[in-house]
Scaffold this motif. Structure first.
Motif, mmCIF file in Angstrom:
data_model
loop_
_atom_site.group_PDB
_atom_site.id
_atom_site.type_symbol
_atom_site.label_atom_id
_atom_site.label_comp_id
_atom_site.label_asym_id
_atom_site.label_seq_id
_atom_site.Cartn_x
_atom_site.Cartn_y
_atom_site.Cartn_z
ATOM 1 N N ASP A 153 -7.715 1.584 2.459
ATOM 2 C CA ASP A 153 -6.458 2.327 2.400
ATOM 3 C C ASP A 153 -5.376 1.608 3.197
ATOM 4 N N SER A 154 -4.263 2.304 3.403
ATOM 5 C CA SER A 154 -3.132 1.692 4.111
ATOM 6 C C SER A 154 -3.436 1.430 5.579
ATOM 7 N N GLN A 155 -4.480 2.097 6.111
ATOM 8 C CA GLN A 155 -4.882 1.886 7.504
ATOM 9 C C GLN A 155 -6.034 0.886 7.632
ATOM 10 N N LYS A 156 -6.324 0.172 6.526
ATOM 11 C CA LYS A 156 -7.382 -0.840 6.493
ATOM 12 C C LYS A 156 -8.772 -0.248 6.725
ATOM 13 N N LYS A 157 -8.962 1.000 6.300
ATOM 14 C CA LYS A 157 -10.261 1.631 6.376
ATOM 15 C C LYS A 157 -10.874 1.684 4.972
ATOM 16 N N ILE A 158 -12.185 1.446 4.885
ATOM 17 C CA ILE A 158 -12.853 1.484 3.586
ATOM 18 C C ILE A 158 -12.812 2.899 3.038
ATOM 19 N N VAL B 213 -7.037 3.500 -7.488
ATOM 20 C CA VAL B 213 -5.894 3.709 -6.593
ATOM 21 C C VAL B 213 -5.776 5.176 -6.202
ATOM 22 N N GLU B 214 -5.797 6.072 -7.182
ATOM 23 C CA GLU B 214 -5.686 7.497 -6.902
ATOM 24 C C GLU B 214 -6.916 8.017 -6.156
ATOM 25 N N LEU B 215 -8.085 7.495 -6.500
ATOM 26 C CA LEU B 215 -9.302 7.928 -5.812
ATOM 27 C C LEU B 215 -9.271 7.515 -4.350
ATOM 28 N N ALA B 216 -8.791 6.301 -4.069
ATOM 29 C CA ALA B 216 -8.678 5.843 -2.685
ATOM 30 C C ALA B 216 -7.659 6.676 -1.914
ATOM 31 N N ALA B 217 -6.560 7.051 -2.579
ATOM 32 C CA ALA B 217 -5.552 7.888 -1.931
ATOM 33 C C ALA B 217 -6.118 9.275 -1.613
ATOM 34 N N PHE B 218 -6.882 9.813 -2.554
ATOM 35 C CA PHE B 218 -7.527 11.116 -2.323
ATOM 36 C C PHE B 218 -8.523 11.016 -1.173
ATOM 37 N N ALA B 219 -9.290 9.916 -1.133
ATOM 38 C CA ALA B 219 -10.256 9.723 -0.049
ATOM 39 C C ALA B 219 -9.562 9.588 1.295
ATOM 40 N N GLU B 220 -8.413 8.917 1.314
ATOM 41 C CA GLU B 220 -7.662 8.765 2.569
ATOM 42 C C GLU B 220 -7.139 10.111 3.051
ATOM 43 N N ALA B 221 -6.614 10.905 2.123
ATOM 44 C CA ALA B 221 -6.053 12.199 2.504
ATOM 45 C C ALA B 221 -7.126 13.163 3.025
ATOM 46 N N ASN B 222 -8.356 13.002 2.559
ATOM 47 C CA ASN B 222 -9.435 13.920 2.934
ATOM 48 C C ASN B 222 -10.482 13.278 3.847
ATOM 49 N N GLU B 223 -10.185 12.058 4.332
ATOM 50 C CA GLU B 223 -11.081 11.339 5.245
ATOM 51 C C GLU B 223 -12.479 11.196 4.635
ATOM 52 N N GLY C 68 -11.250 -5.934 -0.027
ATOM 53 C CA GLY C 68 -11.494 -6.766 1.146
ATOM 54 C C GLY C 68 -12.914 -7.290 1.106
ATOM 55 N N THR C 69 -13.244 -8.181 1.998
ATOM 56 C CA THR C 69 -14.587 -8.745 2.047
ATOM 57 C C THR C 69 -15.460 -7.906 2.972
ATOM 58 N N PRO C 70 -16.783 -7.887 2.730
ATOM 59 C CA PRO C 70 -17.666 -7.067 3.557
ATOM 60 C C PRO C 70 -17.588 -7.396 5.039
ATOM 61 N N GLY C 71 -17.399 -8.684 5.352
ATOM 62 C CA GLY C 71 -17.347 -9.071 6.757
ATOM 63 C C GLY C 71 -16.142 -8.510 7.477
ATOM 64 N N GLU C 72 -15.046 -8.323 6.755
ATOM 65 C CA GLU C 72 -13.816 -7.848 7.369
ATOM 66 C C GLU C 72 -13.790 -6.334 7.503
ATOM 67 N N LYS C 73 -14.429 -5.638 6.569
ATOM 68 C CA LYS C 73 -14.299 -4.188 6.525
ATOM 69 C C LYS C 73 -15.676 -3.546 6.689
ATOM 70 N N THR C 74 -16.109 -3.388 7.906
ATOM 71 C CA THR C 74 -17.393 -2.755 8.156
ATOM 72 C C THR C 74 -17.171 -1.324 8.624
ATOM 73 N N MET D 273 0.814 -1.209 0.000
ATOM 74 C CA MET D 273 0.000 0.000 0.000
ATOM 75 C C MET D 273 0.848 1.260 0.000
ATOM 76 N N GLY D 274 2.170 1.101 -0.169
ATOM 77 C CA GLY D 274 3.041 2.254 -0.159
ATOM 78 C C GLY D 274 2.757 3.221 -1.279
ATOM 79 N N ARG D 275 2.139 2.754 -2.345
ATOM 80 C CA ARG D 275 1.896 3.605 -3.495
ATOM 81 C C ARG D 275 0.961 4.764 -3.140
ATOM 82 N N LEU D 276 0.116 4.586 -2.099
ATOM 83 C CA LEU D 276 -0.833 5.625 -1.745
ATOM 84 C C LEU D 276 -0.135 6.864 -1.219
ATOM 85 N N THR D 277 1.022 6.723 -0.605
ATOM 86 C CA THR D 277 1.738 7.862 -0.066
ATOM 87 C C THR D 277 2.527 8.594 -1.144
ATOM 88 N N LYS D 278 2.654 7.992 -2.304
ATOM 89 C CA LYS D 278 3.406 8.609 -3.404
ATOM 90 C C LYS D 278 2.478 9.007 -4.544
#
Length: 454
Positions: free
Chosen positions: A351-356, A240-250, A209-215, A1-6
């Motif tokens: 994301d890298s913190q295992k959050k949807i 990938v870029e959309l998830a990184a943007f979502a992580e940066a902006n919560e 991830g699977t729905p059961g793991e990531k609620t 998941m290192g790519r999200l920080t770059k």
């Protein structure tokens, strides 16, 4: 998941998407590349006239060039006039050849396959070369008429070189058009294009991830709907870029429309959950590419649809060409085999913190199997060769994939055998089909009693 920080900055990403969109427009508009060649021909003709003027002003340079490259004014005009007329004729023949291919695609294959030929850069290159050569000769002809002070000219030699290049391109066009009319080459081209789209589609699969793991509790967050600002098909979305943007902006982002679907202006396209009221719609929409024409950039099902339509034309009662259908089925099996390697039906990307961060509903692999074969099964249900090729395709998919895919193939085989059991097969046909069904069952790690024809 290192790519999200770059990840790219928003400005860099927007420029990349604009560049990708411009490239897509150039490919899908048949006139763009020839128009660029025509503009380049004008520039090249002006440069050639400048070289002509420079050579005429420097006798030492002119004396160093063999006299065979120079002509008088009358011969120069004759040569340039003949070249421009010939190139215009070749351009007309080129248009006629293109129309013949397009008519063949419409009547013999599928209207959706027109894009493959129109978007082909080689066809546009040949047409652009002819148009550029014609414009180049015309501009030089006007320059020769205007140059009264010169007794000899070198620009006709330049035009002759351009004419030779155009002649070579004309021979290449005949070969190219002949290749395109062959249904096998068209099927292979569609398959190759779809296999490339699978690579793009699989980008970011390691983030799922699977729905059961990531609620996640969405009730505590504010929901905002993002509307489309364009009408057309969603061609591309960089998860990938959309998830990184979502992580940066919560943010948590859900696709209401998936790549390949059609959207209109003000159609709900995204739903965003966040703890803030400040959301920039434009920034989120920059991660999507919407085009007026449907392509297979990420839409695997559209590529499969083209092959299915060609197969259906092959087994139509008025044509009776099952070999074409068999070829299409074999290529569909290649696509599904590769799609099954890394296929994840989970709609959740984290994301890298295992959050949807992104929710994107996708068809299951069983859905892909059904959309690939249900029409062929229906219209080819009485043809032994067609049904055998479907069984062989399922066998190939199961043999080279993991257990989850084997299970999907096995469940789908019940649907195929159910349809086959409704047909009145001859004994020899039944024995042949049962041997193939036994092999399919073996590849899935099952016994064949449940799908055997009796």
């Amino acid at each position: 998941m290192g790519r999200l920080t770059k990840r790219k900055s928003q400005g860099e990403w927007r420029r990349a998407m604009l560049l990708k969109e411009a490239e897509n427009k150039i490919k899908t508009n048949f006139w763009v590349l020839p128009a660029l060649y025509g503009a380049g021909a004008v520039v090249l003709a002006v440069l050639s006239a400048g070289i002509e003027h420079y050579v005429s002003q420097h006798g030492s340079i002119k004396n160093g060039i063999p006299s065979m490259f120079f002509t008088d004014k009358e011969l120069a005009q004759t040569v340039l006039s003949a070249i421009s007329t010939s190139l215009l004729t070749m351009t007309t023949i080129t248009f006629s050849s293109v129309l013949v291919v397009l008519t063949t695609f419409l009547s013999q294959f599928s209207p959706r396959t027109l894009q493959n030929f129109i978007n082909d850069s080689k066809t546009q290159l040949v047409l652009g070369t002819f148009i550029g050569g014609y414009i180049y000769s015309l501009v030089l002809l006007s320059q020769v008429k205007a140059s009264e002070q010169n007794h000899t000219f070198i620009v006709p030699s330049f035009a002759i070189l351009v004419a030779i290049i155009c002649l070579g391109m004309f021979v290449f066009l005949i070969h190219h058009v002949t290749d395109w009319i062959k249904v096998g080459n068209l099927v292979a081209n569609i398959t190759k294009e779809t296999l490339v789209s699978i690579e793009k589609h699989n980008k970011g699969q390691e983030m799922t991830g699977t729905p059961g793991e990531k609620t996640v509790d969405l009730d505590s967050l504010k929901s905002t709907g993002i509307m489309s600002k364009k009408r057309g098909y969603i061609e591309y979305a960089d998860i990938v870029e959309l998830a990184a943007f979502a992580e940066a902006n919560e943010l948590i982002i859900k696709f209401e429309k998936v790549p390949g679907e059609y959207v209109d202006i003000d159609t709900p396209i995204l739903t965003v959950w966040s703890d803030t009221d400040l959301l920039d719609d434009e920034k989120l929409l920059d991660f999507l590419m919407i085009s007026p024409t449907q392509e297979v950039m990420e839409d695997i099902e559209f590529g499969i649809q083209k092959l299915v339509e060609i197969a259906l034309r092959g087994i139509a009662p008025g044509k009776n060409d099952p070999e074409t259908a068999i070829n299409c089925i074999e290529n569909i099996s290649q696509i599904l085999t590769k799609a099954g390697k890394n296929y994840s039906p989970s709609p959740y990307y984290y994301d890298s913190q295992k959050k949807i961060r992104v929710i994107l509903e996708k068809p299951t692999f069983s859905d892909l199997l059904y959309s690939s074969f249900y029409q062929i099964r229906h219209y080819g249900k009485a043809d032994v060769s067609v049904m055998t090729s479907i069984i062989n395709a399922l066998t190939l998919i199961a043999e080279t994939n993991r257990e989850a895919i084997k299970q999907d193939v096995w469940e789908f085989s019940f649907y195929i055998s159910e349809g086959m059991k409704q047909q009145d097969w001859l004994d020899m046909d039944k024995k042949y089909l049962n041997r193939r069904l036994n092999k399919l069952a073996s590849s899935c790690g099952r016994t064949a009693e449940a799908i055997t024809l009796t």
